[in-house]
Design a protein around this motif. Structure first.
Motif, mmCIF file in Angstrom:
data_model
loop_
_atom_site.group_PDB
_atom_site.id
_atom_site.type_symbol
_atom_site.label_atom_id
_atom_site.label_comp_id
_atom_site.label_asym_id
_atom_site.label_seq_id
_atom_site.Cartn_x
_atom_site.Cartn_y
_atom_site.Cartn_z
ATOM 1 N N GLN A 45 0.825 -1.209 0.000
ATOM 2 C CA GLN A 45 0.000 0.000 0.000
ATOM 3 C C GLN A 45 0.860 1.260 0.000
ATOM 4 O O GLN A 45 0.543 2.227 -0.680
ATOM 5 C CB GLN A 45 -0.933 0.017 1.202
ATOM 6 N N GLN A 48 2.046 1.788 -3.475
ATOM 7 C CA GLN A 48 0.958 2.239 -4.345
ATOM 8 C C GLN A 48 0.648 3.713 -4.115
ATOM 9 O O GLN A 48 0.420 4.467 -5.069
ATOM 10 C CB GLN A 48 -0.291 1.391 -4.110
ATOM 11 N N LYS A 52 1.041 6.626 -6.884
ATOM 12 C CA LYS A 52 -0.113 7.440 -7.261
ATOM 13 C C LYS A 52 0.197 8.928 -7.066
ATOM 14 O O LYS A 52 -0.168 9.762 -7.900
ATOM 15 C CB LYS A 52 -1.337 7.051 -6.447
#
Length: 71
Positions: A45, A48, A52
């Motif tokens: 996470q 990610q 992003k």
């Protein structure tokens, strides 16, 4: 059957304002995502979120270039 559809006129008079608002919202999203990093234990996470945010930063650069073109 006859269609009387006409395209909407291309009104870009407030485009720079909309882009500026998009930049502001994107910056807020980056900040919120960075704050959320403190609450996740998952390395997946974390990666990610970082990826992003990088894409968001690239978008901001594009928005700024577009604003430059509009003015």
């Amino acid at each position: 059957m006859t269609y009387n559809n006409k395209p909407k006129p291309d009104d870009r008079s407030d485009n720079a304002e909309k882009l500026q608002s998009m930049i502001h919202d994107t910056i807020e999203n980056i900040e919120a995502a960075e704050e959320s990093l403190a609450f996740t234990d998952s390395e997946t996470q974390r990666q990610q979120i970082k990826e992003k945010n990088e894409r968001r930063r690239e978008s901001i650069e594009s928005y700024r270039a577009e604003i430059k073109d509009e003015v």
